[in-house]
Design a protein around this motif. Structure first.
Motif, mmCIF file in Angstrom:
data_model
loop_
_atom_site.group_PDB
_atom_site.id
_atom_site.type_symbol
_atom_site.label_atom_id
_atom_site.label_comp_id
_atom_site.label_asym_id
_atom_site.label_seq_id
_atom_site.Cartn_x
_atom_site.Cartn_y
_atom_site.Cartn_z
ATOM 1 N N SER A 138 74.822 -42.292 -39.997
ATOM 2 C CA SER A 138 73.408 -42.561 -40.294
ATOM 3 C C SER A 138 72.855 -41.506 -41.241
ATOM 4 O O SER A 138 72.077 -41.812 -42.142
ATOM 5 N N ASP A 165 71.877 -49.967 -41.086
ATOM 6 C CA ASP A 165 72.319 -49.014 -40.062
ATOM 7 C C ASP A 165 72.461 -49.736 -38.726
ATOM 8 O O ASP A 165 71.470 -49.972 -38.031
ATOM 9 N N GLU A 166 73.676 -50.093 -38.383
ATOM 10 C CA GLU A 166 73.997 -50.799 -37.131
ATOM 11 C C GLU A 166 73.017 -51.930 -36.860
ATOM 12 O O GLU A 166 72.411 -51.977 -35.780
#
Ligand code: ATP
Ligand code: MG
Length: 388
Positions: free
Chosen positions: A45, A160-161
Motif C-alpha cells: 500500500s 488497493d485490495e
C-alpha cells in the motif's frame, strides 16, 4: 494510458532509521495490468500511495509518461485510486458520488452527465444511480468506487485490495468484471492484493515484494508473468509465496553438480536427480529442493522398494484434507521442512499413518542454494499429471 517508471524508489518513516521499501526499480508499460503482491506489512500500500501522491517518496524518482512527478500533488498526477474501504460519501447518491470529483474540478455539466451515464452502463449501475450507499451491497458499493475513478478518465488506475471486503462468490464475479473492464478501457492499472489467485488471473505481470530484511538491498523479490513466477521462481521466497498449498522444501546436499542434471543427497540419505544447472564449485554445499504439491506423484504400493532408483522416497501420512474435488495429503519425512504435501484429485483413499512411496519427477524439482537463490532449470517442466 500511461507508462509508470519507478527508479530506485525507497521509503523510510523516521529520517532513515526504519526503511519500509528499498530500491524498487520498475517499468510499467502503457496499458499493462500489474499486480503487487506480498505478505502483510511488506509495503504494497505504501508503494501504491507513493505513486498516487498520498505518501512522500524518501529517495528515488517516479515518472508518469516521462514526467518526473515526485513533487506533484495527487490531483495533478491524473491517477485514480480505488480503496478497499470504498470511501463513498454516505449522504450522496451513486450518481452524486461518481460525479463529485468532476464537479470539484468544475467540469462541464453535460460532460459530467455523459461520463457518469457511461460508467454506470459499463458497471451495470444504471438502476441504482439515485440510491445512497447504505442501501447497497458491498459489491455494488465497490462498483461505485470504481465508477468514481472511471469518470475522471485517469492515466493510471491504482487499486488497493478492492475486493477483500467481499465474500468469495462476489470476489470471483468482480474479478471477472475488472478483467473485462481492463480489456475494454486498456488503462494502465496497478493492483495491490495479497490474494495470489487475483494476481495470477488479472495481471499481465506480478511484482513480488517481501518485508524488508535488515541489511537487504531491496524488498523487490521478482517481477514476471504469472506462469513465469510459477515455473521459474527466482528464489525461495517467491517459490514459497506463489502457489497454494505452497511448494514443498526438502533439505539436501549437492552431491554431483552438472550442467543438465544434478545429483542431490537428501539429509535423510536418499539420492535424487534434479534437472538443474549447478556449477562444480557448489559441490558438497547445502541446497534445498522445491517441488509443488501438484507435481509430487504417489506410487502404487508395490513400487515402494524403488527408493534409490527413481527419485522415490517413503513418507508417512500425517493428515488428510479432503475437499471433494481434490485432497491434500500431508506427509512426514525427515528431510522435509514442515510437511510434504501431495495434491490428488478426488477424495484421497489414503489413511493416517500409511507409508507411501512418493516420486519426485526430476524435471518438476526446483533447486535452491542455501542462500535461497534458484539454480536455473534445464528442462521444460512437464505438464501436470492428475492423480487420484
Ligand atoms: N505512517 C507510518 N509510520 C510508520 N510506519 C508505517 C506508517 N505507515 C505504514 N507503516 C509501516 O510500513 C509497513 C508497510 O505498510 P503497508 O501498509 O504498506 O503494508 P501492506 O503491504 O500494504 O500490508 P497489508 O497487506 O497488511 O495491507 C508496515 O510495517 C507498517 O507498519
Ligand atoms: Mg495494504
Amino acid at each position: 494510458m500511461a507508462e509508470v517508471k519507478l527508479n530506485g524508489i525507497s521509503k523510510s518513516y523516521d529520517q532513515g532509521k526504519t526503511w519500509i521499501i528499498k530500491d524498487v526499480n520498475l517499468e510499467i508499460h502503457n496499458g499493462e495490468f500489474v499486480a503487487f503482491i506480498g505478505p502483510s506489512g511488506c509495503g504494497k500500500s505504501t508503494l501504491l500511495r507513493m505513486i498516487c501522491g498520498l505518501e512522500d517518496i524518501t529517495t528515488g524518482e517516479m515518472h508518469i509518461d516521462g514526467e518526473l512527478i515526485n513533487d506533484h500533488p495527487p490531483h495533478e498526477r491524473q491517477v485514480g485510486m480505488v480503496f478497499q474501504s470504498y470511501a463513498l460519501y454516505p449522504h450522496m447518491t451513486v450518481a452524486e458520488n461518481m460525479a463529485f470529483g468532476l464537479k470539484l474540478a468544475r467540469a462541464d455539466k453535460s460532460i459530467i452527465k455523459q461520463r457518469v451515464d457511461e460508467a454506470a452502463r459499463m458497471l451495470q449501475l444504471e438502476p441504482l444511480l439515485e440510491r445512497k450507499p447504505k442501501a447497497m451491497s458491498g459489491g455494488q458499493r465497490q462498483r461505485v468506487a470504481i465508477g468514481r475513478s472511471i469518470v475522471q478518465e485517469p492515466r493510471v488506475f491504482l487499486f488497493d485490495e478492492p475486493l477483500s471486503n467481499l465474500d468469495v462468490a462476489l470476489r470471483v464475479q468482480m474479478r471477472q468484471e475488472l478483467s473485462q473492464l481492463h480489456r475494454r478501457l486498456k488503462t494502465t492499472s496497478i493492483y495491490v492484493t495479497h490474494d495470489q489467485v487475483e494476481a495470477m488471473t488479472l495481471a499481465n505481470r506480478i511484482v513480488v515484494l517481501s518485508p524488508l530484511q535488515p541489511g537487504a538491498k531491496t524488498n523487490l523479490e521478482q517481477v514476471g508473468g504469472p506462469l513465469e513466477l510459477y515455473h521459474h521462481p527466482a528464489n525461495l521466497f517467491v517459490a514459497g509465496f506463489i502457489g497454494s498449498p505452497k511448494m514443498n522444501f526438502l533439505n539436501a546436499e549437492l552431491q554431483q553438480p552438472g550442467e543438465e542434471w544434478s545429483t542431490i543427497k537428501l539429509t535423510s540419505g536418499e539420492t535424487l536427480k534434479v534437472a538443474a544447472n549447478t556449477s562444480s564449485s557448489a559441490c558438497g554445499s547445502q541446497v534445498i529442493i522445491g517441488i509443488r504439491p501438484e507435481h509430487v506423484l504417489l506410487l502404487p504400493d508395490k513400487k515402494q522398494d524403488q527408493t534409490e532408483k527413481d527419485n522415490t522416497v517413503i513418507a508417512t501420512v500425517s493428515t488428510l484434507e479432503r475437499l471433494g474435488s481434490e485432497s491434500f495429503i500431508y506427509l512426514d519425512h525427515d528431510s522435509v521442512r514442515e510437511y510434504l504435501i501431495v495434491r490428488v484429485t478426488g477424495s484421497g483413499l489414503q489413511n493416517e499413518n500409511d507409508k507411501l512411496g512418493i516420486h519426485l519427477p526430476p524435471k518438476q524439482c526446483h533447486l535452491f542454494s542455501a542462500e535461497g537463490l534458484a539454480f536455473s532449470r534445464t528442462h521444460k517442466p512437464e505438464l501436470n499429471t492428475c492423480q487420484s
